[in-house]
Each structure stands twice: as C-alpha cells, then as structure tokens.
Design a protein around this motif. Structure first.
Motif, PDB file in Angstrom:
ATOM      1  N   PRO A  19     -70.724  29.809 159.226  1.00  0.00           N
ATOM      2  CA  PRO A  19     -70.756  31.271 159.282  1.00  0.00           C
ATOM      3  C   PRO A  19     -69.363  31.900 159.246  1.00  0.00           C
ATOM      4  N   VAL A  20     -68.383  31.195 159.774  1.00  0.00           N
ATOM      5  CA  VAL A  20     -67.001  31.704 159.740  1.00  0.00           C
ATOM      6  C   VAL A  20     -66.521  31.760 158.291  1.00  0.00           C
ATOM      7  N   LEU A  21     -66.763  30.694 157.542  1.00  0.00           N
ATOM      8  CA  LEU A  21     -66.335  30.663 156.146  1.00  0.00           C
ATOM      9  C   LEU A  21     -67.143  31.626 155.282  1.00  0.00           C
ATOM     10  N   GLU A  22     -68.435  31.742 155.564  1.00  0.00           N
ATOM     11  CA  GLU A  22     -69.270  32.653 154.786  1.00  0.00           C
ATOM     12  C   GLU A  22     -68.911  34.114 155.029  1.00  0.00           C
ATOM     13  N   ALA A  23     -68.237  34.408 156.142  1.00  0.00           N
ATOM     14  CA  ALA A  23     -67.824  35.781 156.457  1.00  0.00           C
ATOM     15  C   ALA A  23     -66.455  36.138 155.867  1.00  0.00           C
ATOM     16  N   THR A  24     -65.835  35.200 155.142  1.00  0.00           N
ATOM     17  CA  THR A  24     -64.542  35.491 154.530  1.00  0.00           C
ATOM     18  C   THR A  24     -64.730  36.520 153.418  1.00  0.00           C
ATOM     19  N   PRO A  25     -63.655  37.224 153.041  1.00  0.00           N
ATOM     20  CA  PRO A  25     -63.770  38.246 151.990  1.00  0.00           C
ATOM     21  C   PRO A  25     -64.200  37.659 150.645  1.00  0.00           C
ATOM     22  N   ALA A  26     -64.711  38.522 149.799  1.00  0.00           N
ATOM     23  CA  ALA A  26     -65.111  38.125 148.443  1.00  0.00           C
ATOM     24  C   ALA A  26     -63.922  37.495 147.730  1.00  0.00           C
ATOM     25  N   GLY A  27     -64.187  36.445 146.978  1.00  0.00           N
ATOM     26  CA  GLY A  27     -63.140  35.778 146.218  1.00  0.00           C
ATOM     27  C   GLY A  27     -62.526  34.590 146.926  1.00  0.00           C
ATOM     28  N   VAL A  28     -62.727  34.485 148.240  1.00  0.00           N
ATOM     29  CA  VAL A  28     -62.210  33.337 148.987  1.00  0.00           C
ATOM     30  C   VAL A  28     -63.184  32.180 148.794  1.00  0.00           C
ATOM     31  N   GLY A  29     -62.650  31.019 148.472  1.00  0.00           N
ATOM     32  CA  GLY A  29     -63.504  29.852 148.263  1.00  0.00           C
ATOM     33  C   GLY A  29     -63.063  28.699 149.128  1.00  0.00           C
ATOM     34  N   TRP A  30     -63.945  27.740 149.293  1.00  0.00           N
ATOM     35  CA  TRP A  30     -63.637  26.569 150.103  1.00  0.00           C
ATOM     36  C   TRP A  30     -64.473  25.397 149.660  1.00  0.00           C
ATOM     37  N   LEU A  31     -63.974  24.210 150.012  1.00  0.00           N
ATOM     38  CA  LEU A  31     -64.652  22.960 149.738  1.00  0.00           C
ATOM     39  C   LEU A  31     -64.281  22.016 150.864  1.00  0.00           C
ATOM     40  N   LEU A  32     -65.266  21.563 151.621  1.00  0.00           N
ATOM     41  CA  LEU A  32     -65.024  20.686 152.767  1.00  0.00           C
ATOM     42  C   LEU A  32     -65.864  19.422 152.662  1.00  0.00           C
ATOM     43  N   PHE A  33     -65.287  18.322 153.113  1.00  0.00           N
ATOM     44  CA  PHE A  33     -65.968  17.037 153.120  1.00  0.00           C
ATOM     45  C   PHE A  33     -65.846  16.402 154.492  1.00  0.00           C
ATOM     46  N   GLU A  34     -66.863  15.652 154.883  1.00  0.00           N
ATOM     47  CA  GLU A  34     -66.747  14.849 156.105  1.00  0.00           C
ATOM     48  C   GLU A  34     -65.723  13.744 155.825  1.00  0.00           C
ATOM     49  N   ASP A  35     -64.864  13.516 156.820  1.00  0.00           N
ATOM     50  CA  ASP A  35     -63.791  12.545 156.647  1.00  0.00           C
ATOM     51  C   ASP A  35     -63.491  11.918 157.999  1.00  0.00           C
ATOM     52  N   LEU A  36     -64.247  10.931 158.384  1.00  0.00           N
ATOM     53  CA  LEU A  36     -64.178  10.356 159.733  1.00  0.00           C
ATOM     54  C   LEU A  36     -63.125   9.237 159.780  1.00  0.00           C
ATOM     55  N   ARG A  37     -61.857   9.675 159.797  1.00  0.00           N
ATOM     56  CA  ARG A  37     -60.769   8.701 159.855  1.00  0.00           C
ATOM     57  C   ARG A  37     -59.792   9.087 160.971  1.00  0.00           C
ATOM     58  N   ALA A  38     -59.293   8.083 161.644  1.00  0.00           N
ATOM     59  CA  ALA A  38     -58.247   8.309 162.643  1.00  0.00           C
ATOM     60  C   ALA A  38     -56.948   8.644 161.929  1.00  0.00           C
ATOM     61  N   LEU A  39     -56.192   9.505 162.546  1.00  0.00           N
ATOM     62  CA  LEU A  39     -54.879   9.860 161.968  1.00  0.00           C
ATOM     63  C   LEU A  39     -53.801   8.981 162.523  1.00  0.00           C
TER      64      LEU A  39
END
Length: 112
Positions: A92-112
């Motif tokens: 919901p936070v990302l969906e509330a961003t202004p028009a034209g803002v895009g995103w792409l997220l992936f699960e990435d379960l790795r220790a840093l």
C-alpha cells in the motif's frame, strides 16, 4: 548463532526526472513485521538497464535500489513468512506513490 543482517526484499524504484518526489524522504525507514522490524534502505543508483520494455530510455528516470532487511539470528532460508508480511505492508505504501513512480521488488533471503 549471532544476529546478522538478512535481506528480505531487493529491487528498484524509479521516478521521472521532472518529478520532485524523493523516496528517501517519503518512504518509511522501518516497517513492523510483528516478530521483527524491517529496515528499508533507499539508495540512488545509475539505471541498471538502458530501456524499459516499451522502449522508453531509463535516462528519463531517477533510479533507486530498495533493500529491505532485518537483524535476526534465524536462518535466512526460514524467513519467507517475514518477506511475505513485508510485501503486504509495503504494497500500500508503494501503491500510494505519485503517478509515474514505478518499482520492482523480489524476495531475496540472503545474509549480508
């Protein structure tokens, strides 16, 4: 096992050059997962590819790398439920961003 930083999600966010919106100021720094708190890092980067699928040059956008992580002593391979909760809370936070803002997220379960 001692606590370690583990990535839950990794991806990109892009903002049209002409838009004044700044994700480093507008996105939350942390998100509650119930059992833990995820930290959301937003770092400016050069576009990771030259064009979007529709042929639009990525140079028309400001790009950011998004990294969501937690400090935990759990095995990273067991953190899929936390990643799922994080995706639910972040959507919901990302969906509330202004028009034209895009995103792409992936699960990435790795220790840093």
């Amino acid at each position: 096992m001692s606590e370690q930083a583990v990535r839950l999600l990794q991806g990109y966010l892009w903002v049209p050059q002409e838009r004044a919106w700044d994700p480093q100021l507008e996105l939350p720094a942390t998100l509650d997962l119930g059992e833990a708190e995820a930290v959301l890092l937003v770092d400016p980067i050069r576009p990771p590819f030259a064009f979007f699928d529709d042929g639009t040059p990525t140079a028309s956008q400001r790009f950011y790398q998004l990294t969501a992580l937690v400090l935990t002593d759990r095995d990273p391979n067991a953190l899929h439920p936390w990643a799922a909760v994080l995706q639910e809370r972040l959507a919901p936070v990302l969906e509330a961003t202004p028009a034209g803002v895009g995103w792409l997220l992936f699960e990435d379960l790795r220790a840093l």
